[in-house]
Design an enzyme around this catalytic site. Sequence first.
Site, PDB file in Angstrom:
ATOM      1  N   ASP A   9      34.666 128.769  -0.578  1.00  0.00           N
ATOM      2  CA  ASP A   9      35.478 128.080  -0.222  1.00  0.00           C
ATOM      3  C   ASP A   9      37.220 128.554   0.021  1.00  0.00           C
ATOM      4  O   ASP A   9      37.793 129.295  -0.821  1.00  0.00           O
ATOM      5  CB  ASP A   9      35.567 127.054  -1.635  1.00  0.00           C
ATOM      6  CG  ASP A   9      36.629 125.914  -1.831  1.00  0.00           C
ATOM      7  OD1 ASP A   9      37.051 125.623  -0.925  1.00  0.00           O
ATOM      8  OD2 ASP A   9      36.132 124.866  -2.432  1.00  0.00           O
ATOM      9  N   VAL A  32      36.002 120.369   5.245  1.00  0.00           N
ATOM     10  CA  VAL A  32      37.375 120.401   4.696  1.00  0.00           C
ATOM     11  C   VAL A  32      38.029 120.249   4.825  1.00  0.00           C
ATOM     12  O   VAL A  32      39.192 120.763   3.461  1.00  0.00           O
ATOM     13  CB  VAL A  32      37.208 122.677   5.457  1.00  0.00           C
ATOM     14  CG1 VAL A  32      37.826 121.942   6.904  1.00  0.00           C
ATOM     15  CG2 VAL A  32      37.697 123.262   5.088  1.00  0.00           C
ATOM     16  N   ASP A  33      38.925 119.158   5.128  1.00  0.00           N
ATOM     17  CA  ASP A  33      39.548 118.311   5.085  1.00  0.00           C
ATOM     18  C   ASP A  33      39.439 117.927   3.613  1.00  0.00           C
ATOM     19  O   ASP A  33      40.638 117.350   2.943  1.00  0.00           O
ATOM     20  CB  ASP A  33      39.559 117.414   7.347  1.00  0.00           C
ATOM     21  CG  ASP A  33      40.973 116.704   6.959  1.00  0.00           C
ATOM     22  OD1 ASP A  33      41.927 116.636   5.993  1.00  0.00           O
ATOM     23  OD2 ASP A  33      40.607 115.702   7.528  1.00  0.00           O
ATOM     24  N   SER A 121      35.858 123.322  14.190  1.00  0.00           N
ATOM     25  CA  SER A 121      35.305 122.536  15.192  1.00  0.00           C
ATOM     26  C   SER A 121      33.438 122.709  15.092  1.00  0.00           C
ATOM     27  O   SER A 121      32.881 122.234  15.419  1.00  0.00           O
ATOM     28  CB  SER A 121      35.804 122.366  16.820  1.00  0.00           C
ATOM     29  OG  SER A 121      37.105 121.781  16.926  1.00  0.00           O
ATOM     30  N   GLY A 123      32.056 121.872  12.369  1.00  0.00           N
ATOM     31  CA  GLY A 123      31.331 121.193  11.723  1.00  0.00           C
ATOM     32  C   GLY A 123      30.881 119.886  12.137  1.00  0.00           C
ATOM     33  O   GLY A 123      30.150 120.031  13.042  1.00  0.00           O
ATOM     34  N   VAL A 124      31.659 118.937  10.975  1.00  0.00           N
ATOM     35  CA  VAL A 124      31.426 117.544  11.844  1.00  0.00           C
ATOM     36  C   VAL A 124      31.567 117.741  13.826  1.00  0.00           C
ATOM     37  O   VAL A 124      30.758 116.613  14.119  1.00  0.00           O
ATOM     38  CB  VAL A 124      32.199 116.488  11.209  1.00  0.00           C
ATOM     39  CG1 VAL A 124      32.216 115.384  12.073  1.00  0.00           C
ATOM     40  CG2 VAL A 124      31.569 116.234   9.692  1.00  0.00           C
ATOM     41  N   TYR A 125      32.477 118.358  13.735  1.00  0.00           N
ATOM     42  CA  TYR A 125      32.855 117.900  15.448  1.00  0.00           C
ATOM     43  C   TYR A 125      31.917 118.974  16.420  1.00  0.00           C
ATOM     44  O   TYR A 125      31.859 119.273  16.822  1.00  0.00           O
ATOM     45  CB  TYR A 125      34.129 118.602  15.192  1.00  0.00           C
ATOM     46  CG  TYR A 125      35.199 117.774  15.703  1.00  0.00           C
ATOM     47  CD1 TYR A 125      34.887 116.649  14.769  1.00  0.00           C
ATOM     48  CD2 TYR A 125      36.674 117.990  15.465  1.00  0.00           C
ATOM     49  CE1 TYR A 125      35.708 115.831  14.382  1.00  0.00           C
ATOM     50  CE2 TYR A 125      37.317 116.901  15.181  1.00  0.00           C
ATOM     51  CZ  TYR A 125      37.182 115.785  14.883  1.00  0.00           C
ATOM     52  OH  TYR A 125      37.772 115.032  14.370  1.00  0.00           O
TER      53      TYR A 125
HETATM   54  N1  AR6 Z   1      35.727 126.007   2.715  1.00  0.00           N
HETATM   55  C1  AR6 Z   1      35.627 126.506   3.814  1.00  0.00           C
HETATM   56  N2  AR6 Z   1      34.924 125.952   4.606  1.00  0.00           N
HETATM   57  C2  AR6 Z   1      34.651 124.846   4.478  1.00  0.00           C
HETATM   58  C3  AR6 Z   1      34.301 124.210   3.643  1.00  0.00           C
HETATM   59  C4  AR6 Z   1      35.484 124.964   2.298  1.00  0.00           C
HETATM   60  N3  AR6 Z   1      35.224 124.335   1.309  1.00  0.00           N
HETATM   61  N4  AR6 Z   1      33.872 123.144   3.335  1.00  0.00           N
HETATM   62  C5  AR6 Z   1      32.870 123.095   4.793  1.00  0.00           C
HETATM   63  N5  AR6 Z   1      33.684 123.880   5.550  1.00  0.00           N
HETATM   64  P1  AR6 Z   1      34.560 121.023   9.093  1.00  0.00           P
HETATM   65  P2  AR6 Z   1      35.968 119.898  11.736  1.00  0.00           P
HETATM   66  C6  AR6 Z   1      33.046 124.312   6.720  1.00  0.00           C
HETATM   67  O1  AR6 Z   1      33.120 119.426   8.990  1.00  0.00           O
HETATM   68  O2  AR6 Z   1      33.745 120.539  12.654  1.00  0.00           O
HETATM   69  C7  AR6 Z   1      36.597 115.921   9.238  1.00  0.00           C
HETATM   70  O3  AR6 Z   1      35.842 115.140   8.728  1.00  0.00           O
HETATM   71  C8  AR6 Z   1      31.934 123.215   7.732  1.00  0.00           C
HETATM   72  O4  AR6 Z   1      30.698 123.743   7.213  1.00  0.00           O
HETATM   73  O5  AR6 Z   1      35.354 120.354   8.820  1.00  0.00           O
HETATM   74  O6  AR6 Z   1      36.571 120.446  12.267  1.00  0.00           O
HETATM   75  C9  AR6 Z   1      37.745 115.739   9.323  1.00  0.00           C
HETATM   76  O7  AR6 Z   1      38.909 115.174   8.933  1.00  0.00           O
HETATM   77  C10 AR6 Z   1      32.301 124.080   9.065  1.00  0.00           C
HETATM   78  O8  AR6 Z   1      31.907 125.451   8.909  1.00  0.00           O
HETATM   79  O9  AR6 Z   1      35.467 120.148  10.221  1.00  0.00           O
HETATM   80  C11 AR6 Z   1      37.818 115.656  10.954  1.00  0.00           C
HETATM   81  O10 AR6 Z   1      37.547 114.374  11.350  1.00  0.00           O
HETATM   82  C12 AR6 Z   1      34.106 124.599   8.775  1.00  0.00           C
HETATM   83  O11 AR6 Z   1      34.291 123.936   7.876  1.00  0.00           O
HETATM   84  C13 AR6 Z   1      36.635 116.247  11.071  1.00  0.00           C
HETATM   85  O12 AR6 Z   1      35.829 116.455   9.827  1.00  0.00           O
HETATM   86  C14 AR6 Z   1      34.757 123.212  10.047  1.00  0.00           C
HETATM   87  O13 AR6 Z   1      34.170 121.652   9.212  1.00  0.00           O
HETATM   88  C15 AR6 Z   1      36.983 117.662  12.180  1.00  0.00           C
HETATM   89  O14 AR6 Z   1      35.524 118.440  12.275  1.00  0.00           O
END
Ligand code: AR6
Length: 168
Positions: A9, A32-33, A121, A123-125
């Site tokens: 994390d 992560v946001d 990018s 995750g959700v992206y």
């Molecule tokens: N620590 C490290 N990595 C993490 C954590 C954490 N606590 N939580 C999730 N991840 P994402 P994106 C990983 O979706 O794809 C948000 O809603 C996750 O498993 O967080 O850039 C923003 O507000 C993945 O591998 O970011 C935007 O709207 C990575 O972090 C949108 O998501 C990125 O996933 C951005 O999407």
Amino acid sequence: MAIRILSGDITKQHVDAIVNAANSSLLGGGGVDGAIHRAGGPAILAECRELRRSRYGKGLPTGQAAATTAGRLDAHWVIHTVGPVYSPDEDRSALLASCYRESLALADRLGADSIAFPAVSAGVYGWPAASAAEIAVGTVRATDTNVADIRFVLFTDDVLAAFQHALG
Ligand code: AR6
């Protein structure tokens, strides 16, 4: 410069700067946001709102980076960057590379010695893990920076494996 791949994390990292995979609104979200805002507390959102008011009325553009306090996190700054949404029809790799380059440039201006990146990018992206990892590691390696301690902190096993493979 040392680049390390860690599992876990990112909000638990003790570094000068923690990078957030934000969206253009800078007003929070999931993934992560959400984790960074929950762990860091309301001071981060307050500064994000101020950034929207003062500098980014239309939102932080994709590929750019902006810093706020890290609130209660064990860090000095959160660097918010906006990754591109993955598209199978359009090559947006340059924007994803820009997130890493701009975050490091900002970290340099802040005087940060250590930084932790999530997989922007990936995750959700929707960015495929292998490609996200190649771009992340390749860009950081190719960037001239004074940040000595660079960590990728990965949350899921598939993304962790992709980054380990990319680092070689
Ligand atoms: N620590 C490290 N990595 C993490 C954590 C954490 N606590 N939580 C999730 N991840 P994402 P994106 C990983 O979706 O794809 C948000 O809603 C996750 O498993 O967080 O850039 C923003 O507000 C993945 O591998 O970011 C935007 O709207 C990575 O972090 C949108 O998501 C990125 O996933 C951005 O999407």
